[in-house]
Every structure is written in structure tokens, then in C-alpha cells.
Design a protein around this motif. Structure first.
Motif, PDB file in Angstrom:
ATOM      1  N   VAL A 237       1.000  -1.292   0.156  1.00 55.98           N
ATOM      2  CA  VAL A 237      -0.103  -0.117  -0.105  1.00 55.98           C
ATOM      3  C   VAL A 237       0.946   1.303   0.165  1.00 55.98           C
ATOM      4  O   VAL A 237       0.236   2.288   0.313  1.00 55.98           O
ATOM      5  N   THR A 238       2.090   1.205  -0.374  1.00 54.95           N
ATOM      6  CA  THR A 238       3.052   2.294  -0.307  1.00 54.95           C
ATOM      7  C   THR A 238       2.532   3.145  -1.391  1.00 54.95           C
ATOM      8  O   THR A 238       2.552   2.809  -2.447  1.00 54.95           O
ATOM      9  N   THR A 239       1.841   4.180  -1.134  1.00 54.42           N
ATOM     10  CA  THR A 239       1.503   5.424  -2.100  1.00 54.42           C
ATOM     11  C   THR A 239       1.856   6.621  -2.033  1.00 54.42           C
ATOM     12  O   THR A 239       2.245   7.300  -3.205  1.00 54.42           O
ATOM     13  N   GLU A 240       2.028   6.934  -0.883  1.00 54.02           N
ATOM     14  CA  GLU A 240       2.425   8.752  -0.930  1.00 54.02           C
ATOM     15  C   GLU A 240       3.722   8.861  -1.421  1.00 54.02           C
ATOM     16  O   GLU A 240       4.652   7.959  -1.259  1.00 54.02           O
ATOM     17  N   GLU A 241       4.043  10.172  -1.823  1.00 53.95           N
ATOM     18  CA  GLU A 241       5.128  10.583  -2.437  1.00 53.95           C
ATOM     19  C   GLU A 241       6.308  10.708  -1.298  1.00 53.95           C
ATOM     20  O   GLU A 241       6.050  11.215  -0.234  1.00 53.95           O
TER      21      GLU A 241
ATOM     22  N   SER B 151      14.203   5.024   6.998  1.00 55.23           N
ATOM     23  CA  SER B 151      13.433   5.275   5.777  1.00 55.23           C
ATOM     24  C   SER B 151      12.384   5.904   6.122  1.00 55.23           C
ATOM     25  O   SER B 151      11.417   6.442   5.085  1.00 55.23           O
ATOM     26  N   LYS B 152      11.806   5.804   7.369  1.00 57.50           N
ATOM     27  CA  LYS B 152      10.544   6.549   7.548  1.00 57.50           C
ATOM     28  C   LYS B 152      10.576   8.073   8.145  1.00 57.50           C
ATOM     29  O   LYS B 152       9.724   8.759   8.417  1.00 57.50           O
ATOM     30  N   VAL B 153      11.944   8.413   8.191  1.00 56.59           N
ATOM     31  CA  VAL B 153      12.101   9.844   8.596  1.00 56.59           C
ATOM     32  C   VAL B 153      11.342  11.141   7.812  1.00 56.59           C
ATOM     33  O   VAL B 153      10.771  11.814   8.378  1.00 56.59           O
ATOM     34  N   PRO B 154      11.281  10.745   6.357  1.00 54.53           N
ATOM     35  CA  PRO B 154      10.531  11.762   5.678  1.00 54.53           C
ATOM     36  C   PRO B 154       9.200  11.834   6.125  1.00 54.53           C
ATOM     37  O   PRO B 154       8.377  12.920   5.982  1.00 54.53           O
ATOM     38  N   ARG B 155       8.553  10.783   6.283  1.00 56.60           N
ATOM     39  CA  ARG B 155       7.224  10.671   6.863  1.00 56.60           C
ATOM     40  C   ARG B 155       6.927  11.381   8.119  1.00 56.60           C
ATOM     41  O   ARG B 155       5.758  12.065   8.184  1.00 56.60           O
ATOM     42  N   ILE B 196       5.571  10.270  21.366  1.00 57.74           N
ATOM     43  CA  ILE B 196       6.108   8.948  21.005  1.00 57.74           C
ATOM     44  C   ILE B 196       4.890   8.117  20.524  1.00 57.74           C
ATOM     45  O   ILE B 196       5.242   7.507  19.465  1.00 57.74           O
ATOM     46  N   GLN B 197       3.833   8.205  21.007  1.00 63.28           N
ATOM     47  CA  GLN B 197       2.476   7.385  20.406  1.00 63.28           C
ATOM     48  C   GLN B 197       2.473   7.950  18.980  1.00 63.28           C
ATOM     49  O   GLN B 197       2.251   6.992  18.176  1.00 63.28           O
ATOM     50  N   ALA B 198       2.421   9.287  18.771  1.00 63.88           N
ATOM     51  CA  ALA B 198       2.141   9.911  17.291  1.00 63.88           C
ATOM     52  C   ALA B 198       3.235   9.172  16.508  1.00 63.88           C
ATOM     53  O   ALA B 198       2.979   8.962  15.423  1.00 63.88           O
ATOM     54  N   ILE B 199       4.713   9.381  17.062  1.00 68.62           N
ATOM     55  CA  ILE B 199       5.758   8.688  16.083  1.00 68.62           C
ATOM     56  C   ILE B 199       5.491   7.374  15.856  1.00 68.62           C
ATOM     57  O   ILE B 199       5.583   6.968  14.659  1.00 68.62           O
ATOM     58  N   LYS B 200       5.157   6.526  16.780  1.00 67.91           N
ATOM     59  CA  LYS B 200       4.982   4.946  16.534  1.00 67.91           C
ATOM     60  C   LYS B 200       3.782   4.728  15.442  1.00 67.91           C
ATOM     61  O   LYS B 200       3.731   4.004  14.595  1.00 67.91           O
ATOM     62  N   LYS B 201       2.756   5.718  15.486  1.00 67.80           N
ATOM     63  CA  LYS B 201       1.668   5.422  14.726  1.00 67.80           C
ATOM     64  C   LYS B 201       2.100   5.828  13.285  1.00 67.80           C
ATOM     65  O   LYS B 201       1.887   5.072  12.319  1.00 67.80           O
ATOM     66  N   ILE B 202       2.930   6.872  13.072  1.00 70.78           N
ATOM     67  CA  ILE B 202       3.377   7.435  11.801  1.00 70.78           C
ATOM     68  C   ILE B 202       4.207   6.040  11.319  1.00 70.78           C
ATOM     69  O   ILE B 202       4.150   5.608  10.148  1.00 70.78           O
ATOM     70  N   GLU B 203       5.325   5.459  12.022  1.00 74.63           N
ATOM     71  CA  GLU B 203       6.032   4.417  11.631  1.00 74.63           C
ATOM     72  C   GLU B 203       5.373   2.987  11.169  1.00 74.63           C
ATOM     73  O   GLU B 203       5.580   2.581  10.294  1.00 74.63           O
ATOM     74  N   GLU B 205       2.343   2.991  10.226  1.00 76.71           N
ATOM     75  CA  GLU B 205       1.222   3.355   9.128  1.00 76.71           C
ATOM     76  C   GLU B 205       2.051   4.510   8.132  1.00 76.71           C
ATOM     77  O   GLU B 205       1.237   4.960   7.298  1.00 76.71           O
ATOM     78  N   ALA B 206       3.278   4.154   7.876  1.00 76.02           N
ATOM     79  CA  ALA B 206       4.019   5.062   7.164  1.00 76.02           C
ATOM     80  C   ALA B 206       3.478   4.866   5.431  1.00 76.02           C
ATOM     81  O   ALA B 206       3.575   6.034   4.891  1.00 76.02           O
ATOM     82  N   GLN B 207       2.762   3.883   5.243  1.00 77.81           N
ATOM     83  CA  GLN B 207       2.284   3.673   3.772  1.00 77.81           C
ATOM     84  C   GLN B 207       0.914   4.301   3.549  1.00 77.81           C
ATOM     85  O   GLN B 207       0.552   4.345   2.341  1.00 77.81           O
ATOM     86  N   VAL B 208       0.091   4.439   4.574  1.00 82.11           N
ATOM     87  CA  VAL B 208      -1.337   4.874   4.651  1.00 82.11           C
ATOM     88  C   VAL B 208      -1.408   6.432   4.022  1.00 82.11           C
ATOM     89  O   VAL B 208      -0.892   7.269   4.380  1.00 82.11           O
ATOM     90  N   LEU B 209      -2.291   6.354   3.206  1.00 83.88           N
ATOM     91  CA  LEU B 209      -2.592   8.078   2.504  1.00 83.88           C
ATOM     92  C   LEU B 209      -3.386   8.627   3.729  1.00 83.88           C
ATOM     93  O   LEU B 209      -4.165   8.080   4.436  1.00 83.88           O
ATOM     94  N   GLY B 210      -3.319   9.804   3.769  1.00 84.06           N
ATOM     95  CA  GLY B 210      -3.785  11.025   4.552  1.00 84.06           C
ATOM     96  C   GLY B 210      -3.353  10.807   5.989  1.00 84.06           C
ATOM     97  O   GLY B 210      -4.204  10.766   7.058  1.00 84.06           O
ATOM     98  N   LEU B 211      -2.128  10.374   6.370  1.00 78.38           N
ATOM     99  CA  LEU B 211      -1.486  10.204   7.561  1.00 78.38           C
ATOM    100  C   LEU B 211      -1.607  11.388   8.485  1.00 78.38           C
ATOM    101  O   LEU B 211      -2.104  11.207   9.663  1.00 78.38           O
ATOM    102  N   THR B 212      -1.408  12.469   7.774  1.00 79.34           N
ATOM    103  CA  THR B 212      -1.215  13.888   8.783  1.00 79.34           C
ATOM    104  C   THR B 212      -2.610  13.892   9.323  1.00 79.34           C
ATOM    105  O   THR B 212      -2.564  14.407  10.503  1.00 79.34           O
ATOM    106  N   GLU B 213      -3.784  13.756   8.614  1.00 77.69           N
ATOM    107  CA  GLU B 213      -4.996  13.820   9.136  1.00 77.69           C
ATOM    108  C   GLU B 213      -5.456  13.125  10.366  1.00 77.69           C
ATOM    109  O   GLU B 213      -5.907  13.271  11.330  1.00 77.69           O
ATOM    110  N   SER B 214      -5.025  11.441  10.151  1.00 78.21           N
ATOM    111  CA  SER B 214      -5.288  10.787  11.234  1.00 78.21           C
ATOM    112  C   SER B 214      -4.302  11.089  12.278  1.00 78.21           C
ATOM    113  O   SER B 214      -4.813  10.693  13.557  1.00 78.21           O
ATOM    114  N   VAL B 215      -3.227  11.554  12.306  1.00 79.95           N
ATOM    115  CA  VAL B 215      -2.437  11.801  13.329  1.00 79.95           C
ATOM    116  C   VAL B 215      -2.863  12.969  14.022  1.00 79.95           C
ATOM    117  O   VAL B 215      -3.221  12.849  15.421  1.00 79.95           O
TER     118      VAL B 215
END
Lengths: 256, 229
Positions: A237-241, B151-155, B196-203, B205-215
Motif C-alpha cells: 500500500v505504499t502510495t504517498e510520495e 527510511s521513515k524519517v521523511p514521513r 512518542i505514540q504519534a511517532i509510533k503511529k506514523i512508523e 502506518e507510514a504507507q497509509v494515505l492521509g496520515l497527517t489527518e489521522s495523526v
């Protein structure tokens, strides 16, 4: 050991019902271990294999480091409970040899020169064995290497071809391996068909050998797709840029 | 910054990259005039190069990277830092903002200290040199360190720092994300836990779309919408 029925029946069906050119069912799952940098779990017939990859990491002992490239080290190990008679734990002549040939196979594909002075450590644990564990282990380890993000020319795939009742059989099972006349495990780089591992046990005629090699390579290409699917499923599911981070990191420092 | 193309394609090692007129970039190699992927990642094209953005792997230092390192050894004129990479990284006394006498290194930074530093140079055999001479680089005291995959730093940072400023805005924590995947957080204990909880969530769900909104909604549940800036 004598078997009551022949390895091949009159319709050229094998004792487990497979055709002569049929593989056992294969299932691969990538990224099953959290602590390792990369991992994979594979089931190939009754074989169950777990592979883990660490690295690139600082090579130890230090005198083994190569200032120009990485070392690819592999350890193949059979669990004590992997066979019906308890296997005495620890490295033996057979597993040391398999470890060596598998590390040589991976050395060919990994871009070692990108990581000087490091080692890439591959661990293959055979949890349950049913003939062809070196092929299964290598196939699983290739997926684990890709999962670890190690740069490689291609995945490596392995499959064996044997001979039973004078007939070539793909991917020999336990009885066929024990009672057959020959066994030829081969590992290839599927894209180029470079052979990175080949061992032979028993006797083939030159024609049989050529045909067996071809059968193994063709089967490897089928397994290659299963390997790629395993990786694709894991990271589906990796989609975002991806974002450019350098600037933001610098502004972070300024804000602080 | 050149806009990246929108095409996202997952590639595995050995995949043929169909790239007419493009040059092989990071994470690729060419063989017989064709370009192939060398690692598992996302295919991207920019500035005439085809690159693979890796999805995993170890952190390999590059010059200019801001990282968080821990001191593991001291010499008379340098400190040795562990920066979550396969290579040990020395910080020479010439590269710190203080005037350090020979053999007096331990007075300034001691083993177990954690620093915010920059990678000064990396040579072809991957010998790393660090610097602390730039503005903002310092020893980190107080707070906590969390580690994620580099590799998840950009997220975690998000587009133009949107994600990190979101977390900072809600938790009022001081944070710093190093490119080696180490994140330093300082603030009230409860706020740190939430960050930390927020960061773990990002890690996770790094691939999920609309991650900023869910965080954002996760943090809103904790703090209420009033803390949004």
C-alpha cells in the motif's frame, strides 16, 4: 530402506501424486521478524524455513574486514527438531558446507562495494526438513535480503531436479531424495540465468544433466515470481510520495 | 526543489526500469544499456535520473546529514560516536565549538552523552567525519530518544515539515528528528508519551494515505482541537 511401491507409477505419477515436472506448493512471507533488518518465512512442501538478515553492519572480527567491500556471511542451521531422528545441534560438516555455498551464491548478486568494511549476515534456520532444504533456505534468504534493503543485482532462486526410476523429476521429495539415483540443486539469477550454486549427487548422463539443469532453471523462474509477490504483498500500500527532507531538517536546527 | 513525478511504483531488486532517456540514479544499476532496480523501494524520476527510494535498510551517512549520535569512546583529540550506521564516526576536537586542550576531551563530552551533529564528510571507503561547528548543533541534555527506521524519517517530518510541526503544536514538546532515524523529544512527561505514540503511529502506518489527518485527529482526541495552531 526399501519402498513398497515404485517412485513412479505406470502413469508417471509420483508417490505424492505430482507430475514429473511439478513443484511442491510454495508459500513465502516477507518481513516476519521485527528485530532483524530483514526476514522471510517460507514453506515449501513440508519444509519450513525462517531466514533473517542483519546489516550491513561493522564486520567482526576486525581483521576480516575488507577495506574495499562488504562480506556476505551466511549461517545455515537445522533445528534439532527439524528431522524425525533428533539432529545433534550445532554446525556439522554438511551445514558448514551449505553455509559456504549459499554465502558464495549471494556474494555474486549483492553490491558489496557499496558498503566497505562491513558484513551482511544471513541466518537460515530450517525448522522442518523434507528434502531440498538448501534450495528452500536460499530462496527464503533472498527474500530476506531484499526485505533488508540490501542492494542486489537480482533475487537468487534455487530449485533441484532429481532422478528416480530412470526418469527426471523436478523438486524431489523425501523418498525420491533418499531412494532416487541423482539430485542436482541449482541456484540461478533468474534475469541473466547466471548459475550461482550447483551441486550434484549421484549420476546423470550428459543429456540428462542438460535437461535437468533446464528443468531447474525453468522452475526457478516460477519460484522467482512467488518471491516477488511476497515482497510486493508486504509493501503493497505504499502510495504517498517521498518528500525531500534535507531543507526541513536544516530549518529544524534553526528553529531550535 | 524539483517536483517529483506522481507515478508511484513498487520495485524489487532486478526489476527492469523502463526509462527512455533517463540516467541510472540512486538504488539502480545499468547492465547492457538497460536500467534495473537494485533494491526494494519506490521508483521516482527527477532531473533526468531514475531513482529508487528505499523502503528499508540501514542508515548510510551522507555529507550534510544532521544526525543524533551517542558517544561510545573518547580519545585524546576526538570522540567516537555511534550514529546508527555500520560505521563508527569520529568527532575531532577541531570540529567542536570549544577550544579543547589535547587529552582534555572528557571535560566537554563524556561517554554516553548524546549530541546533535552533522556529517562533515564521507570518503570513498566510507570513513565518516562529524562536525559540531554549525549553528544549532550541540550536546542534547534532558528529554528522550526514540528510534525509528531511517527510511521513515521523511514521513515523520512530512511535506515542508507539516507532520513534525503538527506534533510539536499539540504536545508543546521540543523535538528534533535526525536523519539516522533517531528522534529527540523534550517536554512534560505526558506530552512526551503522546508524542512518542504519534511517532509510533506514523512508523506503523507510514504507507497509509492521509496520515497527517489521522495523526491530527489522534492528537485532537487527547488535547482537544484548541491546541491547533
Amino acid at each position: 530402506m526399501e519402498l513398497e511401491k515404485p517412485l513412479l507409477d505406470e502413469n508417471k505419477r509420483r508417490i505424492d501424486g505430482r507430475a514429473v515436472d511439478e513443484l511442491r506448493p510454495i508459500r513465502i512471507e516477507a518481513g516476519v521478524l521485527k528485530r532483524a533488518d530483514g526476514s522471510a518465512y517460507l514453506e515449501w512442501g513440508e519444509n519450513k524455513v525462517l531466514a533473517a538478515v542483519y546489516g550491513p553492519r561493522e564486520a567482526h572480527p576486525r581483521h576480516r574486514q575488507d577495506p574495499a567491500k562488504a562480506l556476505v556471511q551466511c549461517r545455515y542451521n537445522m533445528a534439532a527438531f527439524s528431522v524425525s531422528d533428533r539432529k545433534r545441534p550445532g554446525p556439522d560438516r554438511r551445514s558448514v558446507e551449505i553455509s559456504k555455498v549459499i554465502s558464495d551464491a549471494f556474494s555474486f548478486v549483492v553490491f558489496k562495494e557499496q558498503f566497505p568494511r562491513t558484513s551482511v549476515d544471513v541466518f537460515i534456520e530450517i525448522l522442518q526438513a523434507e528434502a531440498g532444504t538448501r534450495c528452500a533456505g536460499l530462496t527464503a534468504a533472498a527474500v530476506a535480503l531484499a526485505d533488508a534493503g540490501i542492494p542486489m543485482r537480482d533475487l537468487v532462486v534455487s530449485c533441484a531436479t532429481g532422478k528416480a526410476d530412470g526418469e527426471l523429476i523436478l523438486d524431489p521429495g523425501k523418498e525420491e531424495d533418499n531412494l532416487g539415483q541423482a539430485d542436482l540443486p541449482v541456484a540461478v539469477v533468474p534475469r541473466t540465468e547466471d548459475i550461482v550454486l550447483m551441486q550434484m549427487d549421484g549420476h546423470f548422463t550428459p543429456e540428462e544433466f542438460r535437461k535437468a539443469l533446464r528443468m531447474s532453471i525453468d522452475a526457478c523462474k516460477v519460484i522467482y515470481e512467488i518471491q516477488k509477490d511476497a515482497l510486493r504483498t508486504k509493501y503493497a500500500v505504499t502510495t504517498e510520495e517521498p518528500v525531500e527532507v534535507q531543507e526541513t531538517i536544516d530549518t529544524q536546527i534553526k528553529e531550535e | 526543489m524539483v517536483e517529483e513525478t506522481v507515478k508511484r511504483e513498487l520495485v524489487v531488486p532486478g526489476d527492469l526500469l523502463d526509462a527512455p532517456g533517463l540516467k541510472p540514479g540512486v538504488g539502480t544499476f545499468s547492465e547492457g544499456g538497460k536500467i534495473y532496480a537494485a533494491m526494494l523501494g519506490i521508483r521516482t524520476e527527477r532531473a533526468g535520473y531514475i531513482n529508487i527510494v528505499p523502503l528499508g535498510g540501514r542508515y548510510i551517512p551522507r555529507p550534510g546529514d544532521a544526525v543524533i549520535g551517542k558517544i561510545v569512546d573518547i580519545g585524546p583529540s576526538h570522540w567516537l560516536l555511534e550514529i546508527n550506521s555500520p560505521y563508527p564516526a569520529p568527532l575531532h576536537t577541531n570540529e567542536v565549538p570549544w577550544r579543547v586542550e589535547y587529552g582534555d576531551t572528557a571535560r566537554y563530552l563524556d561517554v554516553e552523552d548524546v549530541c546533535l551533529i552533522k556529517v562533515l564528510s564521507v570518503d570513498e571507503t566510507k570513513r565518516v567525519q562529524l562536525t559540531m561547528k554549525e549553528h544549532g548543533l550541540r550536546k542534547l541534555s534532558g528529554g528522550q530518544i526514540v528510534e525509528i527506521s531511517h527510511s521513515k524519517v521523511p514521513r515523520v517530518i512530512g511535506k515542508k515539515g507539516s507532520m513534525i510541526s503538527l506534533i510539536k503544536g499539540f504536545t508543546k514538546c521540543r523535538m528534533f528528528v535526525g536523519q539516522n532515524g533517531r528522534i529527540w523529544i523534550d517536554g512534560e512527561v505526558d506530552d512526551i508519551i503522546n508524542a512518542i505514540q504519534a511517532i509510533k503511529k506514523i512508523e506503523d502506518e507510514a504507507q497509509v494515505l492521509g496520515l497527517t489527518e489521522s495523526v491530527a485527529s489522534m492528537l485532537e482526541e487527547i488535547y482537544g482541537p484548541s491546541r491547533v495552531e
